[in-house]
Design an enzyme around this catalytic site. Structure first.
Site, PDB file in Angstrom:
ATOM      1  N   HIS A 308       0.825  -1.658   0.043  1.00 40.79           N
ATOM      2  CA  HIS A 308       0.088   0.136   0.161  1.00 40.79           C
ATOM      3  C   HIS A 308       1.530   1.654   0.163  1.00 40.79           C
ATOM      4  O   HIS A 308       1.947   1.312   0.410  1.00 40.79           O
ATOM      5  CB  HIS A 308      -1.054  -0.147   1.198  1.00 40.79           C
ATOM      6  N   ASP A 366      -7.798  -5.501  -0.698  1.00 40.54           N
ATOM      7  CA  ASP A 366      -8.735  -5.951  -1.358  1.00 40.54           C
ATOM      8  C   ASP A 366      -8.572  -7.102  -1.247  1.00 40.54           C
ATOM      9  O   ASP A 366      -8.900  -7.933  -2.241  1.00 40.54           O
ATOM     10  CB  ASP A 366      -8.100  -5.619  -2.777  1.00 40.54           C
TER      11      ASP A 366
HETATM   12  N1  CMC Z   1       4.300  -7.068  -4.835  1.00 41.37           N
HETATM   13  C1  CMC Z   1       5.412  -7.333  -5.062  1.00 41.37           C
HETATM   14  N2  CMC Z   1       6.508  -6.373  -4.719  1.00 41.37           N
HETATM   15  C2  CMC Z   1       5.882  -5.295  -4.634  1.00 41.37           C
HETATM   16  C3  CMC Z   1       4.627  -5.250  -4.407  1.00 41.37           C
HETATM   17  C4  CMC Z   1       3.771  -5.700  -4.568  1.00 41.37           C
HETATM   18  N3  CMC Z   1       2.421  -5.812  -4.774  1.00 41.37           N
HETATM   19  N4  CMC Z   1       4.062  -4.065  -3.659  1.00 41.37           N
HETATM   20  C5  CMC Z   1       5.330  -3.082  -3.859  1.00 41.37           C
HETATM   21  N5  CMC Z   1       6.709  -4.012  -4.432  1.00 41.37           N
HETATM   22  C6  CMC Z   1       7.923  -3.280  -3.934  1.00 41.37           C
HETATM   23  C7  CMC Z   1       8.562  -3.060  -4.979  1.00 41.37           C
HETATM   24  O1  CMC Z   1       8.368  -2.810  -6.044  1.00 41.37           O
HETATM   25  C8  CMC Z   1       9.454  -2.254  -4.059  1.00 41.37           C
HETATM   26  O2  CMC Z   1      11.046  -3.052  -4.609  1.00 41.37           O
HETATM   27  P1  CMC Z   1      11.935  -1.933  -4.315  1.00 41.37           P
HETATM   28  O3  CMC Z   1      11.829  -1.327  -3.312  1.00 41.37           O
HETATM   29  O4  CMC Z   1      13.133  -3.139  -4.130  1.00 41.37           O
HETATM   30  O5  CMC Z   1      11.900  -1.332  -5.609  1.00 41.37           O
HETATM   31  C9  CMC Z   1       8.691  -1.561  -3.193  1.00 41.37           C
HETATM   32  O6  CMC Z   1       8.510  -3.118  -2.651  1.00 41.37           O
HETATM   33  C10 CMC Z   1       8.181  -0.785  -3.163  1.00 41.37           C
HETATM   34  O7  CMC Z   1       6.877  -0.454  -3.960  1.00 41.37           O
HETATM   35  P2  CMC Z   1       6.145   0.922  -4.781  1.00 41.37           P
HETATM   36  O8  CMC Z   1       6.014   0.916  -6.088  1.00 41.37           O
HETATM   37  O9  CMC Z   1       7.585   1.750  -4.301  1.00 41.37           O
HETATM   38  O10 CMC Z   1       5.073   1.489  -3.855  1.00 41.37           O
HETATM   39  P3  CMC Z   1       3.942   1.805  -4.257  1.00 41.37           P
HETATM   40  O11 CMC Z   1       3.773   2.824  -2.312  1.00 41.37           O
HETATM   41  O12 CMC Z   1       4.515   3.234  -5.357  1.00 41.37           O
HETATM   42  O13 CMC Z   1       2.713   1.862  -4.845  1.00 41.37           O
HETATM   43  C11 CMC Z   1       1.153  -0.077  -4.669  1.00 41.37           C
HETATM   44  C12 CMC Z   1       1.545   1.150  -3.806  1.00 41.37           C
HETATM   45  C13 CMC Z   1      -0.398  -0.717  -3.951  1.00 41.37           C
HETATM   46  C14 CMC Z   1       0.649  -0.147  -6.217  1.00 41.37           C
HETATM   47  C15 CMC Z   1       1.970  -1.738  -5.013  1.00 41.37           C
HETATM   48  O14 CMC Z   1       1.942  -2.219  -3.417  1.00 41.37           O
HETATM   49  C16 CMC Z   1       1.523  -2.562  -5.880  1.00 41.37           C
HETATM   50  O15 CMC Z   1       1.127  -2.756  -6.920  1.00 41.37           O
HETATM   51  N6  CMC Z   1       0.539  -3.841  -4.782  1.00 41.37           N
HETATM   52  C17 CMC Z   1      -0.370  -4.326  -5.430  1.00 41.37           C
HETATM   53  C18 CMC Z   1      -1.603  -3.574  -6.149  1.00 41.37           C
HETATM   54  C19 CMC Z   1      -2.912  -3.696  -5.407  1.00 41.37           C
HETATM   55  O16 CMC Z   1      -2.924  -4.414  -4.770  1.00 41.37           O
HETATM   56  N7  CMC Z   1      -3.003  -2.453  -4.757  1.00 41.37           N
HETATM   57  C20 CMC Z   1      -4.436  -2.440  -4.349  1.00 41.37           C
HETATM   58  C21 CMC Z   1      -3.766  -1.412  -3.029  1.00 41.37           C
HETATM   59  S1  CMC Z   1      -4.477  -0.893  -1.698  1.00 41.37           S
HETATM   60  C22 CMC Z   1      -6.471  -0.352  -1.882  1.00 41.37           C
HETATM   61  C23 CMC Z   1      -6.406   1.217  -2.813  1.00 41.37           C
HETATM   62  O17 CMC Z   1      -5.290   1.429  -2.981  1.00 41.37           O
HETATM   63  O18 CMC Z   1      -8.085   0.927  -3.744  1.00 41.37           O
END
Ligand code: CMC
Length: 431
Positions: A308, A366
Site C-alpha cells: 500500500h 482488497d
Molecule cells: N508485489 C511485489 N513487490 C511489490 C509489491 C507487490 N504487490 N508492492 C510493492 N512492491 C515492491 C516494489 O517493487 C518496491 O520494491 P523496491 O524497493 O525493491 O524497488 C517496493 O515494494 C516499494 O513499492 P512501490 O512501488 O514504491 O510502492 P507504491 O507506494 O508506489 O505502490 C501499490 C503501492 C499499492 C500500488 C503497490 O504496492 C502495488 O502495486 N500493489 C499491488 C496492487 C494492489 O494490491 N493495489 C491495491 C492497493 S490498496 C487499495 C486501494 O488503494 O484502492
C-alpha cells in the site's frame, strides 16, 4: 507565539524564502508553498504526490506507519464493531454520528431516492451485453447529470445534499442493474423495507419467478466491507473527484470520474485482479514460482493484494476484514474451492517471506474483500463495483467539503516541461 516557519535557501543565488507551516490536528503539518513560485521562480516537483498535501480536510485521518485509520476522529475498529454503513455515511456527510431519530430519517431519505428514472433505466439496453459493469457504471452514473436539474446548483447547500443523497441511494440500484444487464436478467426494483446491503443483494440475485432469501451472513459481511471502504483520505479516485469538482462541474459527472479512477488494478480494481491472479497461480505448488516473479525487477508481475502506498504496517482495515473473511469462508465458502486454500497459503507464505517483510508489504483490504465477495456469490467483475458503492459516500463527503470551502479554487497543477525548445514550422514538402 511566533508562527512556525520553514526557511528555504537557493544554493545558487543565495535567495531565501520563509514559508509558514500550516497546523494539523494530528499527523504531519504542511509547509504552505503557495508563494514559492511567485517569489523564488521554481515549481515544486512531486509526481505521485509523495510529500504533497493537495487540500485540507477534516474527514479521514490515516497514519500509515502506525496502521491507524479514523473517520471524523472515530477509529475504524470501533465503527466496524458497533456501527452500520448508513450511520457511517451520516457521520461522514454531516460530521456527527446520528441519534436514533436522525438515523431513521436519514435512512428514510436514502430509501426514497433509490429508484431510477424509467428513462435512465432504458440506457442500460444501449450497452453491449458483455460490457464490464464498471464501464456501465461510469456511463450511467455520469448520465444522472442529465436527469436531476433540481439538485445541481452546486452553490446551493440543499442541492448539494440532495445530489449526495441521490448518489448514495442510487448506486446499489445502478450496480445491480449493470449486473442484471450483463447476464440478461430483468432489473429488480429496490425494496424500501430492506437494509442497504440486503436491498443490494436482493436486486442482484432475486428473479421474478421465485422467492429469494437474503443471507444474513452475506448482508452483514457486505455492510462491514462497505464501512471499511467509505473513505481513505486523498487517494487517486477521491483526488479525481475533487479535481473534477474544483471546476464546479456537475456532481454526478464528478462521481463518475471517481469511478473511472477507481477502476485501475493499482487502486480499486485490485480486488478483481486478486481473484484473477489466484486463478492464474492455480495451485498451491505454483506459489514459489509466482513469488519469485513478484520479486524479479525485470518482471512486471506484482503480488496483487499486497502493499500500500501509505500503510507501511498492517492496514487496519485488512486486520478487521481478515477476521470477517475467515468467518465468512467457514460459513459460506465452498470447502472444496481451491481458491480459498490457495489464498490462505499465499497469505501465510508472503507474511513470512523476507522480501515482503523488508518492504513492509502486508496483505491489503482488497486481498480479503475479493475472497469474501467470492464466498457470498458476487461475480468477479462486480468486485470493484462494490467498492465504488461504498466509496461514493467518501467521494460525496469530500466533494461537499471542497465546494463549501471559503477559498475554493480550480485545481491546476503545474509541470516540469521536458519537451523540445521552440522551433520553426517546416513545410510538409520539406520534411
Ligand atoms: N508485489 C511485489 N513487490 C511489490 C509489491 C507487490 N504487490 N508492492 C510493492 N512492491 C515492491 C516494489 O517493487 C518496491 O520494491 P523496491 O524497493 O525493491 O524497488 C517496493 O515494494 C516499494 O513499492 P512501490 O512501488 O514504491 O510502492 P507504491 O507506494 O508506489 O505502490 C501499490 C503501492 C499499492 C500500488 C503497490 O504496492 C502495488 O502495486 N500493489 C499491488 C496492487 C494492489 O494490491 N493495489 C491495491 C492497493 S490498496 C487499495 C486501494 O488503494 O484502492
Amino acid at each position: 507565539m511566533s508562527e512556525h516557519t520553514v526557511t528555504i535557501t537557493d544554493n545558487k543565488t543565495g535567495k531565501q524564502i520563509e514559508l509558514p507551516v500550516k497546523q494539523s490536528t494530528i499527523g504531519p503539518q504542511a509547509v504552505d508553498i503557495g508563494r514559492f513560485f511567485r517569489e523564488m521562480g521554481y515549481f515544486t516537483f512531486d509526481p505521485g504526490f509523495l510529500s504533497t498535501a493537495s487540500c485540507q480536510s477534516a474527514l479521514t485521518y490515516l497514519d500509515g506507519a502506525k496502521g491507524e485509520l479514523l473517520y471524523r476522529g472515530y477509529p475504524i475498529e470501533q465503527l466496524a464493531e458497533h456501527s452500520s454503513f448508513l450511520e457511517v455515511a451520516h457521520l461522514m456527510l454531516y460530521g456527527e454520528l446520528p441519534g436514533k431519530n436522525q438515523l431513521e430519517s436519514f435512512n428514510n431519505i436514502i430509501v426514497r431516492h433509490s429508484m431510477l428514472n424509467e428513462s435512465l433505466k432504458r440506457l442500460f439496453g444501449g450497452f453491449y451485453h458483455d460490457a464490464h459493469p464498471m464501464a456501465t457504471m461510469v456511463g450511467v452514473v455520469g448520465s444522472l447529470s442529465a436527469f436531476y436539474h433540481d439538485s445541481t446548483d452546486i452553490h446551493n447547500s440543499d442541492h448539494r445534499k440532495i445530489a449526495g443523497h441521490r448518489l448514495i441511494a442510487k448506486m446499489p440500484t445502478i450496480a445491480a442493474a449493470s449486473y442484471k444487464h450483463s447476464i440478461g436478467e430483468p432489473q429488480v426494483y429496490p425494496d424500501n423495507s430492506l437494509s442497504y446491503t440486503g436491498n443490494l443483494l436482493n436486486m442482484m440475485f432475486s428473479v421474478p419467478c421465485e422467492p429469494y432469501q437474503i443471507d444474513p451472513v452475506a448482508e452483514k459481511a457486505l455492510d462491514l466491507i462497505f464501512i471499511l471502504h467509505v473513505d481513505h483520505e486523498q487517494n487517486a479516485s477521491t483526488s479525481t473527484v475533487r479535481l473534477a469538482g474544483s471546476s464546479l462541474a456537475n456532481p454526478f459527472a464528478c462521481i463518475s470520474s471517481g469511478i473511472t479512477a477507481l477502476w485501475g488494478p493499482a487502486h480499486g480494481g485490485a480486488n478483481e485482479a486478486v481473484l484473477n491472479m489466484l486463478n492464474e497461480i492455480g495451485d498451491v505448488n505454483n506459489i514459489p514460482k509466482f513469488l519469485a516473479r513478484a520479486k524479479d525487477k525485470n518482471d512486471a508481475f506484482r503480488l496483487i493484494g499486497f502493499g500500500h502506498r501509505v500503510y507501511k504496517n498492517y492496514d487496519p482495515r485488512a486486520r478487521i476484514i481478515r477476521k470477517m473473511c475467515h468467518e465468512v469462508l467457514a460459513k459460506l465458502g465452498d470447502e472444496n474451492d481451491p481458491t480459498f486454500e490457495l489464498a490462505l497459503k499465499l497469505e501465510e507464505i508472503a507474511l513470512n517471506d523476507e522480501y515482503f517483510i523488508e518492504r513492509k508489504l502486508y496483505p491489503n483490504v482488497d486481498f480479503y474483500s475479493g475472497l469474501i465477495y467470492k464466498a457470498i456469490g458476487i461475480p468477479t467483475n462486480m468486485f470493484t463495483v462494490m467498492f465504488a458503492i461504498a466509496r461514493t459516500v467518501g467521494w460525496v463527503a469530500q466533494w461537499m467539503e471542497m465546494i463549501s470551502e471559503d477559498n475554493q479554487r480550480i485545481g491546476r497543477p503545474r509541470q516540469l516541461y521536458t519537451g523540445p525548445t521552440m522551433r520553426d514550422y517546416v513545410d510538409i514538402n520539406e520534411r
